[in-house]
Design an enzyme around this catalytic site. Structure first.
Site, PDB file in Angstrom:
ATOM      1  N   ASP A 223       0.824  -1.211   0.000  1.00  0.00           N
ATOM      2  CA  ASP A 223       0.000   0.000   0.000  1.00  0.00           C
ATOM      3  C   ASP A 223       0.859   1.262   0.000  1.00  0.00           C
ATOM      4  O   ASP A 223       1.874   1.333   0.699  1.00  0.00           O
ATOM      5  CB  ASP A 223      -0.861  -0.031   1.270  1.00  0.00           C
ATOM      6  CG  ASP A 223      -1.781   1.163   1.398  1.00  0.00           C
ATOM      7  OD1 ASP A 223      -2.736   1.245   0.618  1.00  0.00           O
ATOM      8  OD2 ASP A 223      -1.542   2.006   2.283  1.00  0.00           O
ATOM      9  N   GLU A 296       1.418  -0.305  -4.995  1.00  0.00           N
ATOM     10  CA  GLU A 296       0.425   0.735  -5.270  1.00  0.00           C
ATOM     11  C   GLU A 296       1.108   2.090  -5.262  1.00  0.00           C
ATOM     12  O   GLU A 296       1.510   2.585  -4.212  1.00  0.00           O
ATOM     13  CB  GLU A 296      -0.676   0.735  -4.211  1.00  0.00           C
ATOM     14  CG  GLU A 296      -1.739   1.791  -4.491  1.00  0.00           C
ATOM     15  CD  GLU A 296      -2.432   2.353  -3.259  1.00  0.00           C
ATOM     16  OE1 GLU A 296      -3.635   2.591  -3.320  1.00  0.00           O
ATOM     17  OE2 GLU A 296      -1.768   2.577  -2.234  1.00  0.00           O
TER      18      GLU A 296
END
Ligand SMILES: *[C@@H]1O[C@H](CO)[C@@H](O)[C@H](O)[C@H]1NC(C)=O
Ligand SMILES: *[C@@H]1O[C@H](CO)[C@@H](O)[C@H](O)[C@H]1NC(C)=O
Ligand SMILES: *[C@@H]1O[C@H](CO)[C@@H](O)[C@H](O)[C@H]1NC(C)=O
Ligand SMILES: CC(=O)N[C@H]1CO[C@H](CO)[C@@H](O)[C@@H]1O
Ligand SMILES: [Ca+2]
Ligand SMILES: [Ca+2]
Length: 576
Positions: A223, A296
């Site tokens: 993330d 990401e």
């Protein structure tokens, strides 16, 4: 003489197609993202959970999906629904227990579905033991975070250490009286950034990776990677420097106010990704199973590609390709679609794979960003472009953003707007509403009287059960595509694309003597197109699968030089 003798050998080599190499599991599979809170509730509390996922894994099998990545399932106070982790080594109670997780892993193994977890390395929750210990002055944990003194002005008023702004608006610094200093948070106040300049943090995070790899997970989606490192103040005379103004907005609270040269995409972040890959590869060496890393980062293509690795060092196998989210939408012309789709293919290293992501838990659904009519067309693109397909749960049935009232809104990104009128533009709740299994109570997601987010209004007609029943549905188009994807043309075949006009984007995939053409009309306009534009297309093409509102049916044979495309129509055609 010698060269003549070699000729047959060369021929044999040319026809054996040396690039027809065996592919690893992750190179051919479809990754299906599950948002655990909204997939399936097993115990009737209105919140999805691990046992719910375990009991629904066969559905993934039915889709033809071989891997799933789960949004965070770790212990969390849930200010940011699990992206604020309090204990990286424990399961959030409302999702289940470690035993439930192990059952999930066992069931997945039985079905040959790989499980990938979400790794949120940038920060912890402010309610993590680490942060609590830091506030108590425990030196080891104090050094896990980034602390700075405030700046006192001539009137004796204290201000944050510098001008850095958080992604969710306002100063990225928060004062804590317990220690008399500010801590740094790139995201919400409840998410203090970890200090990656501390080797103990680096080691701790690797241990977290090892802990879950030991439990059998096949990799991690990482993330918010771009935000990992901030500059070292030692390089700036002991004071973290202000970031320059972007000139794009006058609002100093906006993240857009600054150009984030000191807080995003630093070289040290790439180095850390490569170090994690080394941990993954240690495991591969032990048991032969490749662990995948997806990163990401909504960065420039040049920057995104660096996550693949540099020189001898390897990084992520899948730096997410977000063009279908960031660069285009239902308003885009065919040329803009082509430009966006070609981007990753153009910039990527020649020996790496592209990947295709059209939706996730942070962005409006495909049916809402493009249109319900384009669901099949986008799935054709995701599944048949060269590279790895990624599907956010619900996109296979064309789920639409749910309506979530201001009162029901729970996403901090929506709530932080303090704006009961325009909150929905920032809120991520609409794409997180419960999965639509059937037409029963709460769409079959839960037996609770109230679910954590309301079920979207159209669920009685739009759900898995209904779409299983008739042939001409998004679900069946999706399953067909998943199957088609296993053909060599889509694994090894070459790619060529064209914008025929304002609306029609088309691409050809071909390998040896087989070729397919995918046609997606992004406009509500009919067009007649000449597919003999493509080399090897002479007389006719055969419909293999069409979008559900298309008047054409599979096995229809069309004259290639005069194909009539109706508004919003998508087709996969075989060159015959
Ligand atoms: C953590 O941060 C949230 C705001 O995101 C705040 O409401 C809460 O009180 C904080 N908790 C602690 C223990 O500081
Ligand atoms: C198309 O025409 C070309 C040249 O006329 C020929 O070489 C090729 O085999 C034909 N292809 C098909 C699929 O009929
Ligand atoms: C095409 O899509 C638009 C946008 O959803 C819709 O308004 C229109 O009715 C559709 N037209 C056809 C022919 O399907
Ligand atoms: C791009 C982005 O902001 N992604 C995630 C970053 O991390 C925060 C907190 O974990 C998430 O809320 C975002 O979705
Ligand atoms: Ca539950
Ligand atoms: Ca950081």
């Amino acid at each position: 003489m010698r060269s003549l003798l070699l000729l047959p050998v060369l021929f044999a080599l040319a026809f054996s197609h040396s690039h027809d190499k065996s592919l690893d599991w992750w190179e051919t599979t479809i990754f299906y993202q599950i948002y655990p809170r909204s997939f399936k509730d097993s115990d009737g509390d209105g919140i999805g959970d691990l046992n719910g996922i375990t009991s629904s894994l066969e559905y993934l099998k039915e889709l033809g999906v071989g891997a799933t990545w789960l949004s965070p399932i770790f212990k969390s106070p849930m200010y940011d629904f699990g992206y604020d982790i309090a204990d990286f080594y424990a399961i959030q109670e409302e999702y289940g227990t470690m035993e439930d997780f192990e059952n999930l892993m066992a069931k997945a193994k039985e079905l040959d579905i790989k499980i990938v977890l979400d790794f949120v390395p940038n920060h912890t929750s402010n309610e993590s033991v680490w942060f609590e210990e830091a506030l108590r002055g425990h030196e080891k944990y104090y050094d896990y975070f980034i602390w700075e003194d405030g700046v006192v002005d001539e009137n004796g008023v204290m201000h944050p250490p510098n001008n850095w702004v958080s992604v969710f608006r306002k100063s990225a610094w928060e004062y804590r009286e317990e220690v008399g200093k500010y801590y740094f948070h790139q995201f919400v106040i409840g998410q203090p950034d970890l200090n990656y300049r501390n080797p103990a943090v680096v080691e701790e995070m690797k241990n977290i990776i090892r802990f879950w790899l030991d439990k059998g997970v096949a990799g991690f989606r990482v993330d918010a990677i771009a935000h990992l490192f901030e500059v070292d103040k030692a390089d700036f005379g002991g004071k973290l420097p202000d970031e320059p103004l972007s000139g794009r907005t006058d609002d100093p609270d906006s993240y857009d106010y600054l150009t984030h040269i000191y807080t995003t995409d630093l070289d040290e972040t790439l180095d850390m990704v490569y170090q994690w890959r080394e941990v993954f590869d240690e495991y591969k060496e032990k048991d032969g199973l490749t662990r995948v890393m997806m990163t990401e980062a909504y960065s420039s293509p040049q920057m995104t590609m660096r996550y693949f690795g540099e020189g001898e060092r390897k990084g992520a196998q899948m730096p997410f390709n977000f063009v279908l989210i960031s660069d285009v939408n239902g308003e885009s012309s065919a040329a803009e679609i082509k430009y966006a789709l070609d981007k990753f293919l153009t910039f990527k290293p020649i020996d790496e794979h592209a990947n295709w992501v059209a939706g996730n838990h942070d962005n409006n659904r495909v049916a809402s960003r493009f249109s319900p009519e384009l669901v099949d067309g986008i799935n054709m693109i995701i599944m048949l472009m060269p590279g790895i397909a990624v599907t956010y749960m619900g996109e296979e049935i064309g789920m639409v953003d749910g309506y979530v009232s201001w009162e029901d809104t729970v996403d901090p990104s929506g709530c932080n707007t303090d704006d009961p009128i325009n909150y929905w533009m920032a809120s991520r709740d609409p794409e997180r509403t419960p999965f639509q299994w059937n037409a029963e109570k709460n769409a079959g997601f839960s037996t609770a009287d109230k679910t954590w987010l309301p079920v979207a209004a159209d669920y009685e007609n739009l759900n898995v059960a209904v779409q299983r029943e008739s042939e001409n549905t998004h679900l069946n188009v999706y399953k067909f595509l998943a199957d088609l994807r296993t053909e060599k043309v889509f694994r090894y075949g070459r790619y060529e694309s064209v914008a025929f006009n304002e609306g029609v984007f088309a691409f050809r995939r071909w390998y040896q003597r087989k070729a397919y053409i995918v046609v997606v009309n992004f406009r509500n306009e009919p067009y007649t197109i000449d597919l003999t534009y493509f080399e090897g297309v002479n007389r006719s093409v055969k419909v293999v699968v069409s979008s559900i509102q298309s008047p054409k049916t599979s096995r229809d044979v069309l004259s290639a030089n005069k194909v009539e495309i109706v508004g919003n129509e998508s087709l996969v055609l075989k060159v015959v």
